[in-house]
Design a protein around this motif. Structure first.
Motif, mmCIF file in Angstrom:
data_model
loop_
_atom_site.group_PDB
_atom_site.id
_atom_site.type_symbol
_atom_site.label_atom_id
_atom_site.label_comp_id
_atom_site.label_asym_id
_atom_site.label_seq_id
_atom_site.Cartn_x
_atom_site.Cartn_y
_atom_site.Cartn_z
ATOM 1 N N GLU A 214 109.575 24.602 -25.536
ATOM 2 C CA GLU A 214 109.937 24.840 -24.140
ATOM 3 C C GLU A 214 109.921 23.559 -23.292
ATOM 4 O O GLU A 214 110.861 23.305 -22.547
ATOM 5 C CB GLU A 214 109.046 25.924 -23.534
ATOM 6 N N PRO A 215 108.885 22.715 -23.430
ATOM 7 C CA PRO A 215 108.938 21.461 -22.654
ATOM 8 C C PRO A 215 110.096 20.555 -23.087
ATOM 9 O O PRO A 215 110.672 19.863 -22.252
ATOM 10 C CB PRO A 215 107.594 20.795 -22.955
ATOM 11 N N LEU B 248 103.734 12.534 -22.130
ATOM 12 C CA LEU B 248 103.532 13.675 -21.234
ATOM 13 C C LEU B 248 103.349 14.958 -22.050
ATOM 14 O O LEU B 248 102.502 15.795 -21.718
ATOM 15 C CB LEU B 248 104.724 13.819 -20.271
ATOM 16 N N GLN C 17 112.963 21.520 -23.962
ATOM 17 C CA GLN C 17 114.129 22.094 -23.283
ATOM 18 C C GLN C 17 114.238 21.555 -21.850
ATOM 19 O O GLN C 17 115.309 21.147 -21.409
ATOM 20 C CB GLN C 17 113.940 23.614 -23.263
ATOM 21 N N ALA C 18 113.079 21.528 -21.166
ATOM 22 C CA ALA C 18 113.078 21.058 -19.768
ATOM 23 C C ALA C 18 113.399 19.571 -19.702
ATOM 24 O O ALA C 18 114.135 19.113 -18.812
ATOM 25 C CB ALA C 18 111.718 21.336 -19.141
ATOM 26 N N ARG D 240 99.903 15.650 -23.094
ATOM 27 C CA ARG D 240 98.935 16.011 -22.050
ATOM 28 C C ARG D 240 99.034 17.486 -21.657
ATOM 29 O O ARG D 240 98.226 17.978 -20.877
ATOM 30 C CB ARG D 240 99.149 15.125 -20.820
ATOM 31 N N LEU D 241 100.048 18.177 -22.163
ATOM 32 C CA LEU D 241 100.218 19.584 -21.795
ATOM 33 C C LEU D 241 99.150 20.446 -22.459
ATOM 34 O O LEU D 241 98.611 20.089 -23.512
ATOM 35 C CB LEU D 241 101.611 20.065 -22.203
ATOM 36 N N PRO D 242 98.855 21.620 -21.861
ATOM 37 C CA PRO D 242 97.775 22.452 -22.401
ATOM 38 C C PRO D 242 97.971 22.851 -23.856
ATOM 39 O O PRO D 242 96.995 23.046 -24.575
ATOM 40 C CB PRO D 242 97.809 23.689 -21.497
ATOM 41 N N ALA D 243 99.228 22.960 -24.306
ATOM 42 C CA ALA D 243 99.453 23.382 -25.697
ATOM 43 C C ALA D 243 98.860 22.385 -26.687
ATOM 44 O O ALA D 243 98.575 22.732 -27.829
ATOM 45 C CB ALA D 243 100.943 23.545 -25.964
#
Lengths: 542, 297
Positions: free
Chosen positions: A406-407, A319, A409-410, A322-325
């Motif tokens: 940040e992801p 996942l 962390q989530a 797949r994030l924009p970063a």
């Protein structure tokens, strides 16, 4: 990927010397072939000095790479070593003595001849006990294993080591071990590399100022290029300008508008550049380690293997990618060394050994492991054990790492773990982490010599082993790999070492990175060197 | 003998003597710009106070499956790169930005007014020392000074508040000192001294109240500057740290996606603009209302 005009080079070892060729490659170039100026923009041209004896900064090395030649060249696609300034070599005494026969007729840009004395002067300069700085080059030369370099005759040089240095040839192909003019080193002393850099390479340094452009000019007398780049004569372009543009969006705009011929951009810029006329996107797997979330095994809750494994299970690496970063670049990591660093012949072994001990995303398993370790859900969702909350200090340098973290962390919060950020500049980060004052940090390194990289992170007491992991079995395997020049021995031990690292959940092998470049279509034969940065020697401008 | 007492006729309300405050309020009420500014500021404060009820989502909740969603009914301001609701972050960001502004101005105002009072009242070497220090601070542009202070103290919201507060101090000191110099020569101050009031009492009871109108104007304008400066420092990564929703930090993180996801930066940018504009308009109105040179109708 290809339908968007992107070229993704996965085959090959780290760095992938991706020669994107369209035109024919000739051995030996003619002066009238050369034309045009390549303007390459990147975030930093050079942060400290172009003097490779002192610099540990990869961008500096990428500029110096064009000015300095090496004794040997590696073909990152298969890991084979090829002649360059050394025509042949011989390894004797069980890997403790290296003898090089050097090419004749090579001259430095200042007119002085290249010979065995020049090689000796370079090696001795790095290894002199009077030098206070012990950087990459010192380690690459074998560190304490190095004894001396001896001139056998004008074109033969011999290097002696106390113990076998299996990675020496690979290190010798690295830009960090380029050969400088001894005359220039003597003449400029400590100023060498701040304004002048004198080698035998296909380009001469015209000018460089810190924070400004580095301008390189073609060396018309060049006749000794390594054949792995397809030709041996002078470069095909007149000039190369390295331009510093810190803002990623501005770099993308520069290549989009044609102000630059190539630019290192970021994954979010892919969406901007995709489909733009005259621009193509090139992804090159990064050479070095995967990007890892390393866990301090000596501190608080992380001393418990179950907690470290829970963290691994709680992070959804597919996942993340797949994030924009990440913009669709890179791959979920499997081991500390990404698969592109592993020679083709050992990739099946790499997968078969590491996949069974990989941690798939499984939140329930993560929660179960934390329960077993005595961590129960607290009133705010963060787990507690007695009066202790499951809070981990995540020490990171400002910038890209924050965006990546940040992801994480989530994801960890879903398992009941609070990842608390402590952000500072690079000096804060390295100062804090090297003292062990942290639970977790994101780290990676670039490089090409796999055994050296892995040892620098995971061997007991090594330079980057800031997280307290120590295993005699791991050390033994790394030492064997470091000493051996035999690929079979090296890779069996390296893969075994990585398996131990995974089983002990020393970190989360987060993701394998790709470098992203925006390149004008007028640029042909763009090559990438051993650490996956552009090498403009075989490049033509249409 | 009879004494006839005739009651004095009661003056109509319009002819009653007007207090200074009522004059200022009336002047302010007639200034459309000031009223618009007051309204914008009131909205910003209302949003900040009502954030937990107004924000549709937890501002730190990451919906990783839905990043970079354009504005829609579900997310009127869209989502950011990790799927956080931009509207909720802008709403919560108002709390932080206003707090930073207020606390910074509080620090700068308290320090500046105190130093200005002492400097103007006592004069002499103390005045010289304070003024030279303030001159030194004034020699640097405010944002540069704040940047240097944060560089020394380290990144973080509290350090930003302190830095912006220190950077705002010299202007408060200068204004307060100037006013104090004029007021301390007034007869009522001499009178207070004659009846034995202490210096502190004179400053507190007789000088400070007369300095305050100018300080209030300065504070209103300073508040706008403080919010802008703090946002700027957060934009540079020196202020609020992730995942804290702060307008400047949101701009900074959104700029990588400026050309694909305009909403991440546009809405916090607008929030900064509207709040700062409102404060400036109110500040200008207050200055006009309190300025005796501005003709009153």
């Amino acid at each position: 990927m290809a339908d968007h005009g992107r070229l993704r080079r996965r085959a090959g070892l780290a760095g992938v010397m991706a020669v994107l060729l369209v035109g024919g490659l000739a051995v030996g170039g003619r002066a009238q072939d050369a034309r045009g100026t390549l303007i390459h923009v990147q975030a930093t041209v050079c942060a400290d000095t172009l003097n490779q004896h002192l610099s540990n900064n990869t961008p500096c090395r990428m500029v110096a790479r064009h000015v300095l030649d090496n004794l040997v060249a590696v073909n990152p696609a298969d890991g084979t070593i090829h002649p360059w300034l050394a025509e042949s070599w011989e390894i004797t005494a069980g890997g403790r003595i290296y003898t090089f026969r050097l090419r004749r007729g090579v001259r430095f840009h200042d007119g002085t001849p290249f010979n065995a004395e020049a090689v000796r002067a370079n090696f001795e300069w790095t290894m002199s006990p009077d030098r206070p700085r012990r950087g990459f080059r010192y380690l690459a030369m074998g560190g304490a294993r190095y004894i001396r370099t001896e001139v056998v005759d004008e074109f033969t040089v011999r290097v002696f080591f106390r113990e076998p240095h299996g990675g020496f040839l690979t290190y010798l192909s690295d830009g960090g071990l380029g050969i400088d003019s001894p005359a220039a080193l003597r003449r400029l002393g400590d100023d060498y590399g701040s304004r002048e850099l004198v080698g035998t390479g296909p380009f001469r340094l015209v000018s460089w100022t810190r924070g400004g452009d580095a301008v390189l000019e073609r060396n018309p007398d060049y006749r000794w290029g390594p054949r792995v780049y397809g030709h041996t004569g002078p470069a095909f372009v007149e000039r190369v300008v390295y331009r510093q543009v810190p803002e990623a969006g501005t770099r993308a705009a520069a290549v989009e508008t044609g102000q630059a011929t190539s630019a290192q951009v970021t994954p979010p810029d892919i969406a901007v550049l995709r489909g733009k006329p005259g621009v193509r996107i090139v992804l090159v797997p990064k050479a070095g380690t995967a990007r890892m979330l390393l866990l301090n095994t000596r501190r608080g809750p992380l001393t418990d293997l179950r907690v470290r494994r829970a963290i691994n299970h709680a992070i959804n690496r597919p996942l993340l990618m797949r994030l924009p970063a990440w913009g669709g670049t890179g791959r979920p990591g499997l081991g500390p060394l990404p698969i592109n660093m592993v020679p083709q012949a050992f990739r099946n072994l790499y997968r078969s050994q590491l996949e069974p001990v990989d941690y798939e995303y499984n939140l329930d398993r993560a929660k179960q492991l934390l329960e077993e370790a005595g961590w129960r859900p607290g009133p705010d969702g963060i787990r507690v054990r007695g009066v202790e909350r499951l809070v981990l200090d995540h020490v990171i340098p400002e910038g890209v790492t924050v965006r990546e973290s940040e992801p994480l962390q989530a994801m960890l919060r879903q398992a009941g773990i609070e990842l608390r950020f402590r952000i500072g500049d690079f000096n804060f980060w390295i100062g804090t982490v090297s003292k062990g004052d942290y639970h977790a940090t994101v780290i990676s390194d670039s490089g090409y010599e796999s055994a050296g990289i892995l040892a620098s992170f995971f061997r007991t007491g090594s330079v980057y082993n800031w997280y307290g992991f120590s295993s005699p079995e791991l050390d033994r395997m790394l030492d064997t790999a470091l000493a051996s020049a035999d690929p079979e021995t090296r890779w069996r031990n390296l893969i075994g070492a990585m398996r131990i690292i995974l089983v002990n959940a020393v970190g989360v092998m987060g993701w394998e990175e790709d470098y992203v470049f925006g390149v004008r279509t007028a640029v042909e034969n763009l090559a990438f060197n051993e650490v996956a940065f552009p090498y403009f020697y075989p490049t033509r401008l249409r | 003998m009879s004494l006839q007492v005739t009651a004095l006729p009661r003056l109509p309300a319009a002819e009653r003597p007007r207090t200074y405050g009522s004059i200022v309020r009336a002047q302010l009420a007639r200034n459309r710009g000031a009223m618009a500014g007051l309204t914008l500021l009131a909205v910003a404060i209302g949003v900040a106070l009502g954030a937990p009820w107004l924000a549709p989502y937890d501002p730190t909740f990451q919906d990783l499956l839905h990043p970079l969603q354009p504005p829609s009914r579900a997310h009127p301001f869209g989502t950011d790169e990790v799927g956080r609701d931009v509207l909720s972050r802008v709403i919560y960001g108002s709390r932080l930005s206003l707090s930073v502004g207020l606390i910074s101005v509080g620090i700068g105002g308290t320090a500046g007014v105190t130093l200005g009072l002492v400097s103007g009242f006592y004069g002499g070497w103390l005045d010289d020392v304070i003024l030279r220090i303030m001159d030194l601070l004034l020699a640097f542009p405010g944002i540069l000074l704040a940047l240097a202070i944060v560089a020394v103290l380290g990144p973080g919201l509290y350090n930003v508040m302190l830095a912006v507060g220190i950077a705002a101090t010299p202007s408060f000191t200068r204004v307060t000192r100037g006013q104090t110099l004029a007021i301390r020569a007034m007869d009522y101050v001499t009178g207070a001294r004659a009846i034995g009031c202490t210096s502190v009492r004179i400053m507190w009871r007789y000088i400070l109240p007369n300095v305050l109108p100018s300080v209030i104007v300065l504070a209103t304008l300073g508040l706008a500057w403080a919010i802008l400066a703090a946002s700027g420092l957060s934009f540079l990564g020196l202020g609020a740290q992730p995942p804290t929703p702060e307008w400047g930090a949101m701009l900074s993180f959104g700029r990588a996606y400026l050309r694909q996801a305009w909403w991440i930066t546009t809405f916090p940018g607008l929030a900064i603009m509207v709040t700062v504009l409102g404060m400036n308009m109110l500040g200008d109105g207050l200055r006009d209302a309190l300025d005796p040179k501005v003709p009153r109708s």
